[in-house]
Design a protein around this motif. Structure first.
Motif, PDB file in Angstrom:
ATOM      1  N   SER A 110     -43.838 -60.570 -93.225  1.00 36.12           N
ATOM      2  CA  SER A 110     -44.654 -61.432 -93.935  1.00 36.12           C
ATOM      3  C   SER A 110     -43.804 -61.747 -95.471  1.00 36.12           C
ATOM      4  CB  SER A 110     -45.998 -61.013 -94.152  1.00 36.12           C
ATOM      5  OG  SER A 110     -46.036 -59.815 -94.685  1.00 36.12           O
ATOM      6  N   HIS A 111     -43.286 -60.592 -95.830  1.00 38.13           N
ATOM      7  CA  HIS A 111     -42.695 -60.750 -97.337  1.00 38.13           C
ATOM      8  C   HIS A 111     -41.412 -59.912 -97.322  1.00 38.13           C
ATOM      9  CE1 HIS A 111     -42.677 -61.383-101.607  1.00 38.13           C
ATOM     10  NE2 HIS A 111     -42.670 -60.300-101.855  1.00 38.13           N
ATOM     11  N   GLY A 112     -40.213 -60.215 -97.311  1.00 40.51           N
ATOM     12  CA  GLY A 112     -39.072 -59.466 -97.356  1.00 40.51           C
ATOM     13  C   GLY A 112     -38.545 -58.951 -98.277  1.00 40.51           C
ATOM     14  N   PHE A 113     -39.243 -59.437 -99.655  1.00 41.62           N
ATOM     15  CA  PHE A 113     -38.642 -59.201-100.890  1.00 41.62           C
ATOM     16  C   PHE A 113     -39.142 -57.792-101.386  1.00 41.62           C
ATOM     17  CE2 PHE A 113     -38.301 -63.767-101.021  1.00 41.62           C
ATOM     18  CZ  PHE A 113     -36.938 -63.962-101.502  1.00 41.62           C
ATOM     19  N   ILE A 114     -38.499 -57.263-102.449  1.00 41.23           N
ATOM     20  CA  ILE A 114     -39.232 -55.803-102.967  1.00 41.23           C
ATOM     21  C   ILE A 114     -40.494 -56.355-103.637  1.00 41.23           C
ATOM     22  CG2 ILE A 114     -38.636 -54.354-104.990  1.00 41.23           C
ATOM     23  CD1 ILE A 114     -36.914 -53.658-102.433  1.00 41.23           C
ATOM     24  N   ALA A 115     -41.584 -55.592-103.766  1.00 41.27           N
ATOM     25  CA  ALA A 115     -42.470 -55.842-104.388  1.00 41.27           C
ATOM     26  C   ALA A 115     -42.775 -55.240-105.703  1.00 41.27           C
ATOM     27  CB  ALA A 115     -43.862 -55.323-103.494  1.00 41.27           C
ATOM     28  N   THR A 116     -41.953 -54.229-105.902  1.00 40.02           N
ATOM     29  CA  THR A 116     -42.092 -53.611-107.197  1.00 40.02           C
ATOM     30  C   THR A 116     -41.487 -54.430-108.463  1.00 40.02           C
ATOM     31  OG1 THR A 116     -41.462 -51.308-106.180  1.00 40.02           O
ATOM     32  CG2 THR A 116     -41.055 -51.566-108.481  1.00 40.02           C
ATOM     33  N   THR A 143     -36.355 -47.266 -96.217  1.00 44.08           N
ATOM     34  CA  THR A 143     -36.194 -45.943 -95.121  1.00 44.08           C
ATOM     35  C   THR A 143     -36.103 -46.283 -93.931  1.00 44.08           C
ATOM     36  OG1 THR A 143     -38.320 -44.947 -95.457  1.00 44.08           O
ATOM     37  CG2 THR A 143     -36.729 -44.215 -96.965  1.00 44.08           C
ATOM     38  N   ARG A 144     -36.816 -47.432 -93.463  1.00 41.58           N
ATOM     39  CA  ARG A 144     -36.616 -47.867 -92.129  1.00 41.58           C
ATOM     40  C   ARG A 144     -35.356 -48.515 -91.669  1.00 41.58           C
ATOM     41  NH1 ARG A 144     -42.574 -50.573 -90.887  1.00 41.58           N
ATOM     42  NH2 ARG A 144     -43.866 -48.884 -91.172  1.00 41.58           N
ATOM     43  N   ILE A 145     -34.550 -48.734 -92.415  1.00 40.15           N
ATOM     44  CA  ILE A 145     -33.314 -49.480 -92.395  1.00 40.15           C
ATOM     45  C   ILE A 145     -32.151 -48.611 -92.230  1.00 40.15           C
ATOM     46  CG2 ILE A 145     -31.676 -51.164 -93.435  1.00 40.15           C
ATOM     47  CD1 ILE A 145     -33.936 -52.439 -95.313  1.00 40.15           C
ATOM     48  N   PRO A 146     -31.702 -48.717 -90.714  1.00 37.01           N
ATOM     49  CA  PRO A 146     -30.639 -47.452 -90.833  1.00 37.01           C
ATOM     50  C   PRO A 146     -29.195 -48.322 -91.285  1.00 37.01           C
ATOM     51  CG  PRO A 146     -30.916 -48.995 -88.583  1.00 37.01           C
ATOM     52  CD  PRO A 146     -32.130 -49.304 -89.940  1.00 37.01           C
ATOM     53  N   PHE A 155     -39.267 -47.445-106.734  1.00 36.50           N
ATOM     54  CA  PHE A 155     -40.106 -48.371-106.308  1.00 36.50           C
ATOM     55  C   PHE A 155     -41.312 -47.889-105.588  1.00 36.50           C
ATOM     56  CE2 PHE A 155     -35.550 -49.089-104.847  1.00 36.50           C
ATOM     57  CZ  PHE A 155     -35.341 -50.310-105.557  1.00 36.50           C
ATOM     58  N   CYS A 156     -42.284 -48.775-105.504  1.00 35.59           N
ATOM     59  CA  CYS A 156     -43.539 -48.464-104.861  1.00 35.59           C
ATOM     60  C   CYS A 156     -43.554 -47.816-103.497  1.00 35.59           C
ATOM     61  CB  CYS A 156     -44.584 -49.715-104.930  1.00 35.59           C
ATOM     62  SG  CYS A 156     -44.115 -51.009-103.773  1.00 35.59           S
ATOM     63  N   ASP A 157     -44.764 -47.328-102.863  1.00 39.11           N
ATOM     64  CA  ASP A 157     -44.573 -46.597-101.754  1.00 39.11           C
ATOM     65  C   ASP A 157     -44.454 -47.632-100.555  1.00 39.11           C
ATOM     66  OD1 ASP A 157     -45.199 -44.168-102.825  1.00 39.11           O
ATOM     67  OD2 ASP A 157     -47.540 -44.318-102.383  1.00 39.11           O
ATOM     68  N   ARG A 158     -44.579 -48.848-100.653  1.00 38.22           N
ATOM     69  CA  ARG A 158     -44.484 -49.715 -99.558  1.00 38.22           C
ATOM     70  C   ARG A 158     -43.137 -50.163 -99.658  1.00 38.22           C
ATOM     71  NH1 ARG A 158     -42.303 -55.347-100.140  1.00 38.22           N
ATOM     72  NH2 ARG A 158     -42.942 -56.322 -98.151  1.00 38.22           N
ATOM     73  N   ASP A 159     -42.279 -50.420-100.708  1.00 38.23           N
ATOM     74  CA  ASP A 159     -40.776 -50.706-100.533  1.00 38.23           C
ATOM     75  C   ASP A 159     -40.133 -49.524-100.044  1.00 38.23           C
ATOM     76  OD1 ASP A 159     -41.500 -53.064-101.630  1.00 38.23           O
ATOM     77  OD2 ASP A 159     -41.045 -52.549-103.734  1.00 38.23           O
TER      78      ASP A 159
END
Length: 458
Positions: free
Chosen positions: A82-88, A127-130, A118-122
């Motif tokens: 839904s939103h691929g940008f950094i939210a912080t 960290t999910r990105i290998p 960054f915020c917790d969401r970011d």
């Protein structure tokens, strides 16, 4: 719209082409095509591409390699549909930093730095990105609006809707076909693709009986592609599947009326869509089960050929987002040779976790100097990817690392195995959650594996 959006996609993925360089110099010299502004005195070509970029932005994501080509705040690179940008909020002094600045020298994320910035969401998404083990440049991937698990003829209809090539009365008239352009149902409006699917009184009544009516509210000035894009942004994948099925049923009902004068009720349209999807899904399950029983793996563990070793691998995803990976090696005489388990921090998805289990096993086996190896995994997707097309996005990155490492072991096989024949690796992967460090057992298996290994032989 889809054709023009494809030109925008080419500007994004083929930056070395002359036309891309010209457009960049003229309209977005200091930014990316994904966050460009219209600019002053734009050409008609650029106006068209600019309008179509909304379609690209809805699904385009930057696939991280070494992070040298991706700006942290200006490009959608997070694995969020839904939103691929950094939210912080952007830090002024860090506005031009690259993603590579967030990585450590050992090709891992600098978690302390991430938590500070960054915020917790970011942090969770990053960290999910290998990070690939190979030197790989950043690239772009896109989730197509039409990428749904649907019967082929439904996918074809959605594709034609989004491309604007559905043979409605208005479309035929534009090709100089002598035809009445009025809607065959209401006879009061011109029959366009948006009208027949969403705005006709009969279509509106059908949508009111569904759970997705709020996702298809539109005006006559919108295109089907815009409607589907909005549905992807605001709805679930199951809701998008339902929208596609209802569109197919409406088009089918329209054709039966135009060509055979057979009318259909509101209930009939909805019932036909639901039943057809249910029957198709059931057929897919039957075919998959038949294929698995006929072609894939064995239900029980079997030893490898003489002179080979079999490495059973598996991964377990824990509630905190970390994963446990386990590998158990046995020889052709069914004897236990060695086992290893390790916990990896992060926030992993199941298929990426399975691929990471193979990478860990490959690194370990190469360090031990083993050859003539058979790797058994209960992930059919991973086994298929290693023996064929690696796939896209981050799963594909990890698989490419696996394929590169497999070249250093000769001969080697990666096979699918049922969970029942992969239970030793499964138990080990789950057991590492309580371990404080990497566990390795040589010749003598740990006590919690002894019973499982005995069951494999019976």
């Amino acid at each position: 719209m889809a054709m023009i959006a494809k030109q925008g996609w080419r500007l994004l993925t083929e930056a070395n082409k002359l036309v891309s360089a010209v457009m960049k110099a003229r309209y977005y010299s200091d930014s990316s095509v994904l966050n460009v502004k219209l600019g002053s005195n734009p050409s008609y070509v650029w106006r068209g591409i600019y309008q179509a970029l909304e379609v690209v932005r809805a699904g385009a994501r930057r696939k991280i390699g070494d992070g040298e080509d991706t700006m942290v705040w200006k490009v959608p690179w997070l694995p969020d549909d839904s939103h691929g940008f950094i939210a912080t909020d952007e830090y002024p002094q860090l506005k031009n930093i690259k993603v590579s600045s967030l990585m450590s020298a050992d090709k891992s994320w600098d978690v302390d730095l991430l938590n500070d910035l960054f915020c917790d969401r970011d942090v969770d998404l990053i960290t999910r990105i290998p990070i690939p083990l190979r030197d790989t440049r950043d690239s772009c991937s896109v989730e197509e609006v039409m990428a749904l698990q649907l019967p082929n003829k439904i996918s074809n209809l959605v594709w034609r809707l989004c491309k604007g090539c559905l043979p409605t009365a208005m479309a035929l008239a534009s090709k100089h076909v002598d035809i009445d352009v009025r809607c065959p149902w209401c006879h009061s409006e011109i029959e366009t693709d948006v009208h027949i699917m969403f705005l006709c009184d009969f279509a509106r009544t059908v949508w009111l009986t569904t759970r997705v009516n709020h996702l298809v509210q539109c005006t006559m000035n919108e295109s089907p592609c815009q409607i589907f894009t909005r549905a992807f942004e605001n709805g679930t994948r199951e809701q998008c599947v339902e929208i596609a099925m209802i569109c197919w049923s409406l088009w089918n009902r329209r054709n039966r009326w135009v060509w055979e004068r057979i009318n259909g009720s509101v209930f009939g349209v909805r019932h036909s869509a639901i039943n057809f999807l249910a029957e198709w899904k059931e057929a897919q399950v039957r075919d998959e089960d038949r294929r698995l029983r006929g072609e894939l793996g064995r239900r029980v563990w079997c030893p490898p050929k003489e002179g080979w070793v079999k490495i059973n691998i598996d991964a377990a995803v824990f509630l905190d987002g970390s994963i446990g990976v386990g590998a158990v090696i046995r020889d052709s005489q069914t004897k236990f040779v060695i086992a290893r388990g390790r916990k990896i921090a992060g926030a992993w998805r199941p298929r990426e976790a399975e691929a990471m289990a193979l990478i860990e096993a490959l690194s370990w086996v190469m360090a031990k100097g083993y050859n003539h190896c058979v790797f058994d995994t209960d992930s059919y997707e991973l086994a298929t990817a290693c023996n064929g097309r690696p796939g896209e996005a981050y799963f594909g990155n990890i698989v490419m690392d696996c394929i590169h490492m497999l070249k250093h072991i000769c001969p080697v096989l990666v096979d699918f195995a049922y969970r029942s024949s992969n239970s030793a690796a499964h138990v080990l992967a789950r057991a590492v959650y309580s371990m404080s460090d990497t566990g390795e057992w040589v010749v003598t298996p740990p006590k919690f594996l002894t019973h499982v290994l005995d069951l494999d032989l019976n």
